[in-house]
Write a protein that holds these residues in place. Structure first.
Motif, PDB file in Angstrom:
ATOM      1  N   SER A   1       0.820  -1.209   0.000  1.00  0.00           N
ATOM      2  CA  SER A   1       0.000   0.000   0.000  1.00  0.00           C
ATOM      3  C   SER A   1       0.857   1.264   0.000  1.00  0.00           C
ATOM      4  O   SER A   1       1.800   1.396   0.786  1.00  0.00           O
ATOM      5  N   VAL A   2       0.500   2.189  -0.879  1.00  0.00           N
ATOM      6  CA  VAL A   2       1.157   3.501  -0.947  1.00  0.00           C
ATOM      7  C   VAL A   2       0.142   4.539  -0.472  1.00  0.00           C
ATOM      8  O   VAL A   2      -0.912   4.718  -1.085  1.00  0.00           O
ATOM      9  N   VAL A   3       0.455   5.221   0.608  1.00  0.00           N
ATOM     10  CA  VAL A   3      -0.468   6.188   1.195  1.00  0.00           C
ATOM     11  C   VAL A   3      -0.317   7.523   0.482  1.00  0.00           C
ATOM     12  O   VAL A   3       0.796   8.022   0.309  1.00  0.00           O
ATOM     13  N   PRO A   4      -1.433   8.126   0.057  1.00  0.00           N
ATOM     14  CA  PRO A   4      -1.340   9.437  -0.617  1.00  0.00           C
ATOM     15  C   PRO A   4      -0.730  10.491   0.306  1.00  0.00           C
ATOM     16  O   PRO A   4      -0.860  10.424   1.536  1.00  0.00           O
ATOM     17  N   GLU A   5      -0.076  11.461  -0.283  1.00  0.00           N
ATOM     18  CA  GLU A   5       0.514  12.554   0.484  1.00  0.00           C
ATOM     19  C   GLU A   5      -0.576  13.277   1.282  1.00  0.00           C
ATOM     20  O   GLU A   5      -1.713  13.419   0.835  1.00  0.00           O
ATOM     21  N   SER A   6      -0.223  13.733   2.478  1.00  0.00           N
ATOM     22  CA  SER A   6      -1.143  14.439   3.378  1.00  0.00           C
ATOM     23  C   SER A   6      -2.329  13.571   3.796  1.00  0.00           C
ATOM     24  O   SER A   6      -3.437  14.071   4.037  1.00  0.00           O
ATOM     25  N   ASN A   7      -2.119  12.264   3.862  1.00  0.00           N
ATOM     26  CA  ASN A   7      -3.109  11.312   4.347  1.00  0.00           C
ATOM     27  C   ASN A   7      -2.426  10.331   5.291  1.00  0.00           C
ATOM     28  O   ASN A   7      -1.195  10.205   5.296  1.00  0.00           O
ATOM     29  N   PHE A   8      -3.214   9.624   6.089  1.00  0.00           N
ATOM     30  CA  PHE A   8      -2.731   8.426   6.757  1.00  0.00           C
ATOM     31  C   PHE A   8      -3.739   7.326   6.486  1.00  0.00           C
ATOM     32  O   PHE A   8      -4.915   7.576   6.227  1.00  0.00           O
ATOM     33  N   ARG A   9      -3.273   6.084   6.524  1.00  0.00           N
ATOM     34  CA  ARG A   9      -4.135   4.936   6.238  1.00  0.00           C
ATOM     35  C   ARG A   9      -4.036   3.957   7.400  1.00  0.00           C
ATOM     36  O   ARG A   9      -2.979   3.798   8.011  1.00  0.00           O
ATOM     37  N   MET A  10      -5.139   3.304   7.704  1.00  0.00           N
ATOM     38  CA  MET A  10      -5.117   2.297   8.762  1.00  0.00           C
ATOM     39  C   MET A  10      -6.013   1.134   8.387  1.00  0.00           C
ATOM     40  O   MET A  10      -6.942   1.269   7.590  1.00  0.00           O
ATOM     41  N   TRP A  11      -5.694  -0.009   8.982  1.00  0.00           N
ATOM     42  CA  TRP A  11      -6.436  -1.244   8.770  1.00  0.00           C
ATOM     43  C   TRP A  11      -6.923  -1.741  10.123  1.00  0.00           C
ATOM     44  O   TRP A  11      -6.183  -1.724  11.109  1.00  0.00           O
ATOM     45  N   TRP A  12      -8.175  -2.226  10.138  1.00  0.00           N
ATOM     46  CA  TRP A  12      -8.729  -2.795  11.369  1.00  0.00           C
ATOM     47  C   TRP A  12      -8.414  -4.280  11.393  1.00  0.00           C
ATOM     48  O   TRP A  12      -8.812  -5.032  10.501  1.00  0.00           O
ATOM     49  N   LEU A  13      -7.708  -4.711  12.433  1.00  0.00           N
ATOM     50  CA  LEU A  13      -7.232  -6.085  12.557  1.00  0.00           C
ATOM     51  C   LEU A  13      -8.063  -6.912  13.527  1.00  0.00           C
ATOM     52  O   LEU A  13      -7.625  -7.968  13.951  1.00  0.00           O
ATOM     53  N   ALA A  14      -9.273  -6.434  13.859  1.00  0.00           N
ATOM     54  CA  ALA A  14     -10.210  -7.044  14.802  1.00  0.00           C
ATOM     55  C   ALA A  14      -9.941  -6.511  16.207  1.00  0.00           C
ATOM     56  O   ALA A  14      -8.827  -6.111  16.558  1.00  0.00           O
ATOM     57  N   ASN A  15     -11.017  -6.521  17.012  1.00  0.00           N
ATOM     58  CA  ASN A  15     -10.957  -6.022  18.380  1.00  0.00           C
ATOM     59  C   ASN A  15     -10.508  -4.560  18.363  1.00  0.00           C
ATOM     60  O   ASN A  15     -11.084  -3.752  17.653  1.00  0.00           O
ATOM     61  N   ASN A  16      -9.473  -4.198  19.102  1.00  0.00           N
ATOM     62  CA  ASN A  16      -8.940  -2.832  19.060  1.00  0.00           C
ATOM     63  C   ASN A  16      -7.649  -2.753  18.249  1.00  0.00           C
ATOM     64  O   ASN A  16      -6.941  -1.744  18.308  1.00  0.00           O
ATOM     65  N   GLY A  17      -7.331  -3.820  17.518  1.00  0.00           N
ATOM     66  CA  GLY A  17      -6.085  -3.863  16.772  1.00  0.00           C
ATOM     67  C   GLY A  17      -6.138  -3.009  15.520  1.00  0.00           C
ATOM     68  O   GLY A  17      -7.058  -3.115  14.713  1.00  0.00           O
ATOM     69  N   VAL A  18      -5.121  -2.159  15.369  1.00  0.00           N
ATOM     70  CA  VAL A  18      -5.044  -1.249  14.224  1.00  0.00           C
ATOM     71  C   VAL A  18      -3.610  -1.198  13.716  1.00  0.00           C
ATOM     72  O   VAL A  18      -2.658  -1.171  14.500  1.00  0.00           O
TER      73      VAL A  18
END
Length: 357
Positions: free
Chosen positions: A34-51
């Motif tokens: 994954s390449v995150v666009p400039e001036s953005n952040f990206r996150m994935w939910w890994l279940a429960n509170n995992g990020v």
């Protein structure tokens, strides 16, 4: 392991090794590519509170990844002596907390983690397999960051002390392009967590700042507030006054009778208003069968109140294994998995007709 070709080769061990984790390395590969666009952040939910948090600058931070299970047997039908749910409710019968979600990431295929953060001492956030995998697959600069009690457990497992960083509310730690600020947690359930030995010894309430923190992640794309397992508190307003919050992640769930462990739908909205966030994302409701809840309740309440209370934020309903990019996805209310088949009929199909009508 090779998949069985006949009944004789099919065994329980073969089935387990060919099946789990259910998503294999699909999500590991997606995150890495994954390449995150400039001036953005990206996150994935890994279940429960995992990020998993990834920035445009390719900083990768893992938070509260848990690779365990809930109940797998009825056992003797009783909770362990001193269990926080038993202390909270006075109930001894075992809580039916079965894990609902698949394992969407392979912890032992995790790579390129710059820091592992854990919010508090509960075992569905502080995971030995995550710690082992990060330690095995990361370089010497990767840090293990958490409150004192979390760090003490890591060291007891064998994480070198020089790889750990203890944080208290107000502390800031720089991890490549991200500044991480520890903030007060409001997790009363954590205060009830004691061992049988501590209970016998007349255990006194623990110091919250030593066992749990919330985190604010400051990135070039905006700021993420991770509220961990905090309950509703007026202190959210203090955090909102003192910090810029763009996206909030908070635990949510349908509490069983006599239990106050997860934040309710109305308090999800209250916390978001207090933090002055733009987006609030409920998590944790997905994992335990006895806390199973419908986040659409939050959306419906928000729709009822947003105009009369002039809400400046909106909820986002996520799905486990899915990604969220801020501010690119700022206006989205709900996630949907990639449905694929975007290039249909770009090649010659081999069906005898092109329409079923």
């Amino acid at each position: 392991m090779t998949k069985p070709k006949n009944i004789q080769e099919a065994t329980r061990e073969n089935w387990i090794q060919n099946t789990f984790p259910e998503w294999g390395t699909w999500l590991n590969e997606e995150i890495e590519k994954s390449v995150v666009p400039e001036s953005n952040f990206r996150m994935w939910w890994l279940a429960n509170n995992g990020v998993w948090l990834k920035t445009h600058e390719d900083t990768n931070i893992l938070v509260d990844l848990w690779n365990g299970t809930g109940k797998q047997t009825h056992g003797n039908g009783l909770m362990k002596d001193g269990h926080q749910m038993m202390r909270m409710s006075g109930v001894r019968e075992m809580q039916p907390n079965l894990r609902l979600q698949p394992f969407v990431i392979d912890p032992y295929a995790v790579k390129n983690v710059d820091a592992l953060l854990v919010t508090h001492i509960h075992s569905d956030h502080l995971d030995i397999n995550t710690a082992a995998a990060v330690l095995q697959n990361s370089g010497p600069d990767t840090k293990f960051i958490g409150p004192q009690a979390v760090v003490d457990i890591w060291k007891g497992w064998g994480v070198p002390e020089d790889r750990t960083i203890v944080v208290h509310p107000g502390d800031e730690v720089k991890v490549k392009s991200v500044t991480i600020k520890a903030l007060e947690a409001f997790d009363r359930t954590a205060l009830l967590t004691v061992s049988k030995e501590e209970k016998i010894a007349g255990h006194l309430p623990q110091d919250m700042n030593e066992i749990a923190v919330n985190y604010l992640f400051k990135t070039s794309g905006g700021n993420l507030y991770h509220a961990a397992d905090s309950h509703m508190s007026n202190m959210f307003a203090k955090h909102g006054n003192e910090n810029k919050v763009d996206v909030e992640i908070i635990n949510y769930g349908e509490n069983p009778r006599g239990i106050t462990d997860k934040v309710t739908s109305i308090d999800v909205l209250r916390s978001a208003e207090d933090l002055k966030t733009n987006v609030v994302i409920p998590v944790h409701y997905d994992i335990w069968s006895n806390f199973d809840a419908d986040p659409q309740e939050i959306v419906k309440l928000w729709q009822m109140k947003k105009d009369t209370l002039d809400y400046k934020f909106h909820p986002f309903v996520w799905k486990v294994g899915g990604s969220y990019t801020y501010p690119q996805d700022k206006e989205k209310i709900q996630f949907h998995y990639n449905r694929g088949f975007k290039d249909v009929f770009t090649h010659e199909n081999d069906v005898p007709f092109t329409s079923f009508l």
